[in-house]
Structures are given as C-alpha cells and as structure tokens.
Design a protein around this motif. Structure first.
Motif, short mmCIF file in Angstrom:
data_model
loop_
_atom_site.label_atom_id
_atom_site.label_comp_id
_atom_site.label_asym_id
_atom_site.label_seq_id
_atom_site.Cartn_x
_atom_site.Cartn_y
_atom_site.Cartn_z
N GLY A 248 2.59 2.63 -7.31
CA GLY A 248 1.71 1.68 -6.41
C GLY A 248 2.64 0.68 -5.89
O GLY A 248 2.41 0.55 -4.49
N LEU A 249 3.44 -0.06 -6.64
CA LEU A 249 4.31 -1.04 -6.26
C LEU A 249 5.12 -0.59 -5.50
O LEU A 249 5.69 -1.14 -4.19
N LEU A 250 5.82 0.68 -5.69
CA LEU A 250 6.85 1.15 -4.91
C LEU A 250 6.25 1.46 -3.67
O LEU A 250 6.96 1.24 -2.38
N CYS A 251 5.05 1.89 -3.32
CA CYS A 251 4.64 2.25 -1.95
C CYS A 251 4.50 0.76 -1.19
O CYS A 251 4.63 0.76 -0.17
N VAL A 252 4.14 -0.25 -1.88
CA VAL A 252 3.93 -1.81 -1.41
C VAL A 252 5.28 -1.98 -0.76
O VAL A 252 5.48 -2.51 0.38
N ALA A 277 5.70 6.94 2.53
CA ALA A 277 5.08 6.59 1.29
C ALA A 277 4.30 7.87 0.82
O ALA A 277 4.25 8.42 -0.41
N GLU A 278 3.61 8.53 1.77
CA GLU A 278 2.58 9.68 1.32
C GLU A 278 3.77 10.80 0.84
O GLU A 278 3.16 11.32 -0.01
N ASP A 279 4.78 11.16 1.35
CA ASP A 279 5.61 12.19 0.99
C ASP A 279 6.26 11.75 -0.40
O ASP A 279 6.10 12.62 -1.14
N MET A 280 6.56 10.61 -0.59
CA MET A 280 6.95 10.22 -2.02
C MET A 280 5.95 10.28 -3.08
O MET A 280 6.24 10.71 -4.14
N VAL A 281 4.90 9.82 -2.85
CA VAL A 281 3.74 9.95 -3.72
C VAL A 281 3.42 11.59 -4.17
O VAL A 281 3.37 11.97 -5.10
N ALA A 300 -3.18 -1.83 -4.30
CA ALA A 300 -3.90 -3.15 -4.11
C ALA A 300 -3.28 -3.97 -4.92
O ALA A 300 -2.93 -5.17 -4.71
N PHE A 301 -3.18 -3.35 -6.37
CA PHE A 301 -2.64 -4.21 -7.27
C PHE A 301 -1.24 -4.82 -7.11
O PHE A 301 -0.88 -5.85 -7.40
N GLY A 302 -0.52 -3.90 -6.77
CA GLY A 302 0.92 -3.92 -6.44
C GLY A 302 1.03 -5.15 -5.20
O GLY A 302 1.73 -6.17 -5.34
#
Length: 349
Positions: A248-252, A277-281, A300-302
């Motif tokens: 999650g933090l990587l996506c942020v 980010a979607e492709d990485m997830v 959200a936490f990220g």
C-alpha cells in the motif's frame, strides 16, 4: 568487519567540510584508521547518511537525525540487525560492517555498511539512459524484490522475535497517531478524521512477513550494467507484520500527490514505460499469491503514515534540527497526503 583496534589515538586532521552529526576525528579513533574524509549523501528525509573513507576503504554510515527523535524510530541496532539477517537471502542488501552504540563517538548510535554500486533514482535528470523498456524491467524488478522480501521466513534468518505480528495493524495506527501528537505544531484539517477512519476499519491480517516499512524506488540502488537492483536501503522501520502495508505504501509513493516536481515520487515513475500502480499490484499478487482485495485500507494507511512522517520532518526543520536540501518544502505536502488518504479510505481513486 571485525572492528580494528587503534594502538594510539589518531591525531591527524582529516580533510573534510563541516558535517553536522559526524565527528570524523572521533570516528577515526573508534575505527583505528588514518584520517577520514566524508560527505553527506543527499536525499534522505529522516536518518542521516554519510559516505566515509580513509583513502583505501569506503563505507556508508547511518545515524539518527540531530534532534526531536520520535520514540521507537531511528533505531540503528534494528537496521543493522535486519540487513545482517538478510545477507544470504534473495533480497539484495549491503554488507553490515559495524554497529556502534557508544554515543560518546558521534552523539548517537550509528552503524557502518559497505558502499554498494548503484544509484537511488529520485529525479528525471538522473535517467537519460532509461528507455521505456528499462523502465518496464525496473518496475517488475522493484515488485519482485518486495515479493522476495515477503517470502523470507523470519525464523530461518534469526528474526522470529523481530516484531509482534499479532495486532500489528492496530498498533501501527495507534503508533502513528502518537507520532503525530509528538510532532503536531499547527492545524492539520482532516488528519484526525483519517486516523479515526483507519482505526475503525482495520482489516484482518492474512499473512505475517518481514516488513520493510518504507519500500520505494528511491530506497533501492539501481545499476545500469546490468540493469538491476543492487541493494535495498533504509530499514529503520522494518519489523514483522502485514506485508500489504509495504504494498500500500509503495502505491502511495508511486502515484505521489500530483504537485509539480513531486518530491514524493521524485517524478521518475512518471517517465514512459514505468508500470501503473495497478499493474504493480497485479504483478505482486501473481508473484506472491497474496489476496489484495483490501488494499484500499493499506493505501489510505500509507498516506496517513507518510503524512505523519513528513510532519515530523517539518517539525524538525522548523527547529533547525535536520540538514540537507529540500526540507523547506516538506511541510506543504502533509495536507495533500491527508486528502488523498481520506479519498482512499472512502474507496475513491
């Protein structure tokens, strides 16, 4: 490295500029080397990182910031322990050389590690060589290294007691809420609402792994020949917990806050060829077998965690307790991160 022992104090004067937090005379005495020179490695926003050499050997030194050290953060012994433990795994890390907990040397604990080839990519102008194909390859490699980290069995590398996985996410929300209070010096509309939303909707952890805690492109070193990740850096927040917190933090970090010259992403992931980010997830889920359905909460936490970290840096900067370029701009990013965290917690893009 076995620490060398000096037969007599080092009295030669090193050739060095003013380096707050790094007394090269005392360090040379501690290491038993000849005169040392050093330089601040720019780009870090929390712990201070220096390159140090005696003219023959070269090291990288990490130490805490100069003031207002948040409780449980900036633990040099934890960083040293985790990179030592990961030395023989698929996760690329620098070789740990020396941990020094004697605060008489530099005023704080520190550790030395080997200097690893590669560069931390933070700005577009560092990447004239980077083609779209390179960018695609690097995106995949970044995800794969994270999946490799999460595949390491903590028991097998001596990290079974490195954290308390049970209740990890609840404690994380509470911890960063406390860190916020430690650094609160101005009105931050929405940040308390975001914290309360996160606390009320904590998901069930499905898997426990080693968690880096701050995994992103500019916390790894990249080599060009061959194109690869040579080391993962900045392990100060590593622990045992829910691996989706890293994702999650990587996506942020990957998407940033959408401002010009975004210092969150460093603008590099916006170059042609980098994965979304979607492709990485999606790649992470395929590589790890993880269920990523609840990733919105982790994202959200990220945003919340990063907002608190940057507010702490802003707090230290306003009091003259940190060094390096760009700190005067950090404070403007807290509220955009809060707004995006609120959107992510509501299931919005």
């Amino acid at each position: 490295m076995t620490e060398p022992h000096a037969t007599q104090p080092n009295t030669a004067k090193p050739n060095t500029a003013d380096l707050p937090g790094l007394d090269l005379d005392r360090l040379a005495d501690r290491l038993g080397t000849g005169p040392l020179s050093g330089e601040l490695i720019p780009g870090g926003r929390s712990n201070l990182t220096y390159r140090v050499t005696d003219g023959e050997q070269r090291w990288v030194l990490r130490r805490p910031p100069l003031g207002h050290v948040l409780a449980t953060a900036h633990d040099m012994a934890r960083e040293h322990r985790v990179i030592s433990a990961l030395a023989d795994t698929a996760v690329p890390v620098p070789r740990a050389e020396l941990l020094c907990t004697d605060t008489e040397v530099l005023g704080a604990p520190f550790y030395l590690m080997e200097e690893v080839p590669g560069v931390a990519l933070r700005h577009r102008d560092q990447c004239p060589w980077l083609t779209p194909q390179h960018a695609a390859t690097l995106s995949d490699r970044l995800v794969d290294v994270l999946a490799d980290l999460h595949a390491v069995d903590p028991h097998e590398v001596g990290l079974a007691d490195f954290g308390r996985p049970e209740g990890f996410l609840h404690r994380q929300v509470a911890r960063w809420g406390k860190q916020l209070e430690s650094s609160r010096s101005r009105e931050l509309p929405g940040i308390d609402e975001l914290r309360d939303r996160l606390a009320a909707t904590v998901p069930v952890t499905r898997r426990t792994t080693i968690v880096h805690g701050d995994y992103r492109l500019d916390n790894v070193l990249v080599t060009t020949d061959p194109l690869d990740i040579s080391a993962v850096l900045d392990w100060e927040m590593a622990t045992l917990g829910d691996p989706l917190a890293d994702l999650g933090l990587l996506c942020v970090y990957w998407t940033g806050v959408g401002v010009p010259d975004d210092p969150i992403t460093g603008t590099v992931p916006t170059l042609p060829g980098f994965a979304s980010a979607e492709d990485m997830v999606r790649r992470y889920a395929e590589r790890s077998g993880a269920d990523v359905d609840d990733l919105g909460w982790y994202t959200a936490f990220g945003y919340f965690k990063l907002a608190v970290i940057l507010e702490g840096i802003h707090f230290r900067f306003t009091r003259g307790q940190t060094v390096g370029a760009g700190f005067d701009q950090i404070g403007r990013l807290t509220l955009p991160l809060v707004r995006q965290g609120l959107a992510a917690s509501a299931g919005e893009r």
